[in-house]
Enzyme design. Structure first.
Site, short mmCIF file in Angstrom:
data_model
loop_
_atom_site.label_atom_id
_atom_site.label_comp_id
_atom_site.label_asym_id
_atom_site.label_seq_id
_atom_site.Cartn_x
_atom_site.Cartn_y
_atom_site.Cartn_z
N ASN A 206 2.30 2.48 -2.34
CA ASN A 206 2.61 3.88 -1.52
C ASN A 206 3.99 4.37 -2.71
O ASN A 206 4.04 5.62 -1.77
CB ASN A 206 2.79 2.92 -0.68
CG ASN A 206 1.64 2.49 -0.44
OD1 ASN A 206 0.62 2.48 -0.31
ND2 ASN A 206 1.16 2.60 1.21
N PHE B 145 5.85 -0.98 -5.58
CA PHE B 145 4.37 -1.49 -4.42
C PHE B 145 4.10 0.11 -4.78
O PHE B 145 4.76 1.24 -4.55
CB PHE B 145 4.65 -1.73 -2.96
CG PHE B 145 5.13 -2.93 -3.39
CD1 PHE B 145 4.38 -4.25 -3.13
CD2 PHE B 145 6.45 -3.03 -2.98
CE1 PHE B 145 4.24 -5.80 -2.93
CE2 PHE B 145 6.72 -5.26 -3.46
CZ PHE B 145 5.19 -6.08 -3.56
N TYR C 283 -0.57 -11.03 -6.48
CA TYR C 283 -1.11 -9.32 -6.25
C TYR C 283 -2.33 -9.15 -8.11
O TYR C 283 -2.42 -7.84 -8.33
CB TYR C 283 -0.36 -8.26 -6.41
CG TYR C 283 0.31 -7.92 -4.86
CD1 TYR C 283 -0.87 -7.52 -3.58
CD2 TYR C 283 1.97 -8.58 -4.63
CE1 TYR C 283 -0.61 -7.99 -2.83
CE2 TYR C 283 1.87 -8.12 -3.30
CZ TYR C 283 1.13 -8.19 -2.76
OH TYR C 283 1.69 -7.81 -0.92
N HIS D 79 -6.21 -3.66 -6.82
CA HIS D 79 -5.39 -2.34 -7.06
C HIS D 79 -4.54 -2.92 -8.32
O HIS D 79 -3.92 -1.75 -8.69
CB HIS D 79 -4.60 -2.53 -6.38
CG HIS D 79 -3.98 -1.08 -4.84
ND1 HIS D 79 -5.19 -0.08 -4.78
CD2 HIS D 79 -2.95 -1.20 -4.00
CE1 HIS D 79 -4.48 0.20 -4.23
NE2 HIS D 79 -4.61 0.23 -3.84
N ASN E 189 -3.22 6.27 -2.66
CA ASN E 189 -2.16 6.03 -1.75
C ASN E 189 -0.99 6.25 -3.43
O ASN E 189 0.10 6.91 -3.07
CB ASN E 189 -1.77 4.97 -0.96
CG ASN E 189 -1.87 5.05 0.35
OD1 ASN E 189 -2.34 6.46 0.68
ND2 ASN E 189 -2.19 4.20 1.49
N ASP F 212 -7.07 2.13 -10.46
CA ASP F 212 -8.19 1.58 -9.59
C ASP F 212 -8.91 2.86 -9.03
O ASP F 212 -8.50 4.14 -8.01
CB ASP F 212 -7.98 1.01 -8.46
CG ASP F 212 -6.72 0.95 -7.66
OD1 ASP F 212 -7.34 0.68 -6.51
OD2 ASP F 212 -5.61 1.21 -7.94
#
Length: 196
Positions: free
Chosen positions: A74, A72, A22, A27, A120, A99
């Site tokens: 969320n 993560f 990632y 993100h 989120n 972001d």
């Protein structure tokens, strides 16, 4: 140790997802900004604590905790809540860098507070803190190429080489906006960096 704990004035949170797959996604620009701030302070964000990676350091004369949640995106609020409670940091001294798909790639927007705007990570932080009155620095990552494009796929996609060229200065501007925000408040940071 108790003396040091009470001295942390600011919590600076860069949002992203853990894991090398990632690292270069849209993100994860918050992680990049946190690393840029760490670089300015001459430290690495590498201490496992508060369900994230963190490091206390001095930035512009302020004692801060830099935090990259490892929960993560969320569930980012879990890490932020733990760190804020531990250091008893007031809500207006928690700065979140994230972001923003509503801004063109590389544009900056500073806000004193506000809703999650569909993000989120911000939604989780607002939920865990019970307030949306924390300042944030948003880095534009561009809108979806067309309305049918899946939002999750978009924010987890990587930047093109042209976009990466715009992103370098943007991450630098975001880091400087955080410093300005700590020194002179969100309005001054917005005045200097919004649209940069």
């Amino acid at each position: 140790m108790l003396f040091q704990t009470s001295r942390v004035e600011w919590l600076i949170v860069g949002l992203g997802n853990p894991g090398s797959e990632y690292a270069r996604t849209r993100h994860n620009v918050g992680f990049r900004a946190a690393d840029a701030l760490a670089s300015l302070a001459g430290v690495k964000i590498d201490r496992a604590k508060f369900r994230g990676l963190s490091r206390t350091c001095e930035l512009g004369g302020h004692k801060v905790l830099l935090l990259k949640p490892e929960t993560f995106m969320n569930n980012s609020g879990e890490a932020v809540q733990l760190a804020a409670m531990y250091y008893k940091i007031p809500i207006d001294h928690i700065v979140v860098v994230s972001d923003d798909i509503s801004l063109p790639v590389g544009r900056i927007r500073v806000r004193a507070d506000g809703s999650a705007g569909g993000h989120n990570g911000l939604k989780s932080i607002i939920s865990h803190l019970g307030s949306q009155s924390f300042p944030r620095v948003k880095i534009g990552v561009g809108a979806k190429p067309h309305p049918d494009y899946d939002l999750a796929d978009w924010v987890l996609s990587s930047f093109s080489s042209e976009e990466e060229q715009a992103l370098g200065p943007a991450v630098d501007h975001a880091a400087k906006a955080v410093l300005e925000l700590m020194d002179h408040g969100p309005a001054s940071a917005a005045n200097r960096f919004n649209g940069a």
